[in-house]
Design a protein around this motif. Structure first.
Motif, short mmCIF file in Angstrom:
data_model
loop_
_atom_site.label_atom_id
_atom_site.label_comp_id
_atom_site.label_asym_id
_atom_site.label_seq_id
_atom_site.Cartn_x
_atom_site.Cartn_y
_atom_site.Cartn_z
N GLN A 179 12.07 7.95 2.80
CA GLN A 179 12.78 7.40 1.65
C GLN A 179 12.48 8.18 0.38
O GLN A 179 13.29 8.24 -0.54
CB GLN A 179 12.39 5.94 1.45
N THR B 157 18.17 4.23 -4.22
CA THR B 157 19.37 3.40 -4.41
C THR B 157 18.93 1.96 -4.65
O THR B 157 17.81 1.56 -4.30
CB THR B 157 20.26 3.44 -3.16
N GLU C 212 17.64 0.33 -1.52
CA GLU C 212 16.27 0.69 -1.17
C GLU C 212 15.26 -0.08 -2.03
O GLU C 212 14.21 -0.50 -1.54
CB GLU C 212 16.07 2.20 -1.33
N LEU D 144 16.32 3.56 -12.53
CA LEU D 144 17.43 3.16 -11.66
C LEU D 144 18.05 1.86 -12.18
O LEU D 144 17.33 0.90 -12.48
CB LEU D 144 16.91 2.96 -10.24
#
Length: 660
Positions: free
Chosen positions: A44, A50, A53, A115
């Motif tokens: 990962q 993302t 995830e 993110l």
């Protein structure tokens, strides 16, 4: 030791109270939990992260954290209720596992920095980054050492005793080496250093903190108070080298997760930058200091009249052993010496508790009754089966009051060596505040299973205790008559101020001392000097006998060896009045704020439940708004509550030279 977020709060309040008692912590909540997430797989890490995830990462964290939390909490509960080398080792091993997981996971969480995530996931990641109060270094040997140190310091404190002359010799079996006070401390001069009692004399027993606190609470003799004070403080020097090493290792762990030192990490947990939070505590104290100064001036004058001007000068600090509490953090035990108006209805709740011969469980049931009157559920049966309510005669325990949620299963408990005193009745309300907070959020994701901030957790029980007014106490049969005029109200407010206002500077200075230690501003060779400099600056209190760096007086306060942050109690003493004002409004109260009791108001209970059920899922500012409609801590509610007393103190202090 307080390893991670979401574990509890402390008490005895803050003192022995308390709490805390106030708790993971040993002080706030005695539960030691883990709050973090599982590290992502190597595959990962290669690709850009993302939201899916991040969601999977946090789900892994939640599962592993629940397992570690239960493991740590069980080990900590057994350790604090059966202090032995073996239980120390078991608790340390559980905490070490939590430390390793947190260190690894907090680093792994950086992958998701920047993110864009849904609010709930973003909030969990934010909390994860500040999810421990004791980050461990990556090195396995150092991590194991730090875990062991944290447990050892707490156990040394819990086993501490003062042995008057002859007590140690009496306790030793025939032919054995003379016993020493627990934790390896040397006995103070004239104390138990193996000296035999005179022939025919009955040697005294070694005295625990509870025993010595009872002397501080009830004695009015200078020398007797001094012996109790110095006797307890003599337990701390052996803790000092362990504390120095704890600081070094804790700072190393903090650096590994991106913080300059351990204090900066602690201050980062308040939904604002660390520097801004420190400035916020200064702002709050600045608003309330004038009221404290008036109280200090009045109390010092009364004590001077008793002990003489040669011992307490006109513009001098107050000797620390004269204020009815081992740490001079709350002063209500000296109320009988300086009751403003004699002949008013008695406020002696302790006397009534003893006359009624209430046992420990009956006292806790009184506290439970208050919460159920608001529409909250009764405590589960397991609470009554698994809690510790009195000091066992057959083993060492940590008597400091604490509230526990063992795991995330609503396994609620308190650990407290209850005595029939008003102080303990108030502490019970405080600890039950933690318990009911746990019960409202235990079904949330594990990272949300804590207060909006730690000051909220400490403040809830005290908020309810503000409703333990004379009128409420009369319904319990703990006072006979109600204050009927202004003089009676001044008595009530003055006694409250000896707890609430007197505590504020102490609540602020403990972490101010530790922040300076963690940052290297205070060096190990100046620990005690810096401690008393802050106590003088903030409290206007001084040691009753000369102190040197051979002493380690900070270590005589539970939260320091137990590693429990203390600013939570300072904040709680301010938040609780803001909470109280909002709940009183919901209950439809009219009249002065200090006369309000929300007992029996389900409308107030519903507003309380709405905030408690949020846990840490929202910022503390948002949680505050849910209850109060406000988004900033407001010391104005506390000032409003004590306004009649403030005016009275100003009048009484005319002609006095205030300050120190």
């Amino acid at each position: 030791m307080l390893v991670a977020l979401g574990l509890g709060t402390a008490c005895g309040g803050a003192g022995s109270p308390a709490a805390a008692p106030t708790g993971p912590g040993r002080e706030a909540s005695g539960a030691v939990a883990a709050s973090t997430a599982g590290a992502p797989a190597a595959s990962q890490r290669a690709a850009a992260p993302t939201p899916a995830e991040a969601q999977a990462f946090l789900a892994d964290v939640d599962r592993e954290l629940r397992r570690l939390r239960l493991q740590s909490a069980r080990a900590a509960w057994v350790n604090q209720n059966f202090i032995t080398e073996d239980t120390d080792a078991l608790a340390a091993a559980a905490d070490e596992a939590t430390m390793e997981f947190l260190n690894r996971t907090m680093k792994a969480a950086r992958r998701f920095d920047g993110l864009a995530l849904p609010g709930e996931l973003a909030r969990q990641l934010t909390l994860l980054k500040v999810g421990t109060t004791l980050p461990a270094p990556s090195d396995p040997a150092e991590r194991a050492e730090l875990a062991a140190l944290a447990i050892e310091m707490t156990s040394m404190y819990g086993k501490g005793k003062y042995c008057p002359k002859g007590a140690a010799d009496r306790a030793a079996p025939a032919g054995a080496a003379p016993a020493r006070a627990a934790a390896g401390q040397k006995a103070p001069a004239g104390a138990a250093a193996g000296q035999k009692a005179p022939a025919g004399a009955v040697a005294p027993e070694c005295l625990t903190l509870n025993d010595l606190s009872r002397i501080l609470r009830t004695s009015r003799k200078w020398d007797e108070l001094l012996e109790a004070w110095t006797g307890w403080h003599a337990i701390a020097p052996p803790i000092r080298p362990k504390f120095e090493r704890y600081v070094a290792l804790g700072n190393k762990g903090a650096a590994e997760i991106g913080f300059p030192d351990l204090g900066a990490l602690w201050r980062a947990g308040y939904d604002m930058p660390p520097d801004a939070f420190e400035a916020e505590t200064d702002r709050l104290w600045g608003k309330l200091k004038p009221l404290y100064d008036e109280l200090h001036c009045y109390v010092r004058a009364r004590l001077r009249a008793i002990h003489g001007k040669d011992r307490i000068g006109d513009k001098a600090p107050i000797p620390a052993h004269l204020l009815g509490n081992m740490w001079a953090q709350q002063w209500s035990n000296v109320y009988p010496l300086m009751e403003p108006y004699k002949g008013q209805p008695s406020l002696d709740v302790t006397g009534k508790l003893k006359a009624k011969k209430l046992d420990e469980k009956q006292m806790v049931a009184l506290g439970e009754r208050f919460f159920t009157s608001l529409g909250l559920d009764p405590l589960p049966g397991t609470f009554w089966e698994r809690s510790l309510f009195e000091k066992p005669a057959d083993r060492e325990v940590v008597c400091h009051a604490s509230a526990w949620d063992v795991g995330d299963r609503n396994d609620l408990r308190i650990k407290m060596c209850i005595e029939p005193t008003e102080e303990d009745l108030i502490t019970i309300h405080h600890e039950l505040g933690h318990i009911y907070y746990y019960s409202q959020y235990y079904k949330l994701p594990i990272l949300f299973q804590s207060g909006a901030n730690d000051g909220f957790h400490e403040g809830i029980g005290d908020t309810l205790a503000l409703s333990v007014t004379p009128s409420y106490l009369k319904t319990l049969g703990l006072v006979d008559r109600l204050p009927a005029d202004e003089k009676g109200q001044i008595n009530v407010l003055f006694k409250q101020a000896l707890d609430k206002i007197a505590f504020l500077p102490f609540g602020k200075l403990i972490d101010q001392w530790r922040w300076d230690v963690f940052a290297g501003k205070t060096r190990p060779e100046d620990y005690n000097k810096a401690w008393w400099a802050l106590r003088l600056k903030y409290q206007g209190v001084a040691p009753p006998v000369p102190r040197t760096e051979a002493d380690f007086d900070p270590g005589a306060k539970f939260h320091v060896p137990a590693g429990v942050p203390y600013t939570r109690y300072f904040l709680a003493h301010i938040y609780q009045f803001q909470f109280h004002r909002a709940l009183c409004k919901a209950a439809g109260h009219t009249g002065p704020l200090h006369t309000c009791s929300i007992y029996g108001s389900e409308a107030a209970g519903e507003k309380l439940r709405a905030m408690l059920s949020l846990g840490a899922s929202r910022t503390w500012q948002e949680a505050l708004q849910v209850m109060t409609g406000e988004t900033e801590a407001d010391p104005g509610a506390m000032l409003e509550y004590f306004e009649p007393l403030r005016k009275w103190l100003k009048d009484q202090n005319k002609g006095e030279v205030c300050g120190w």
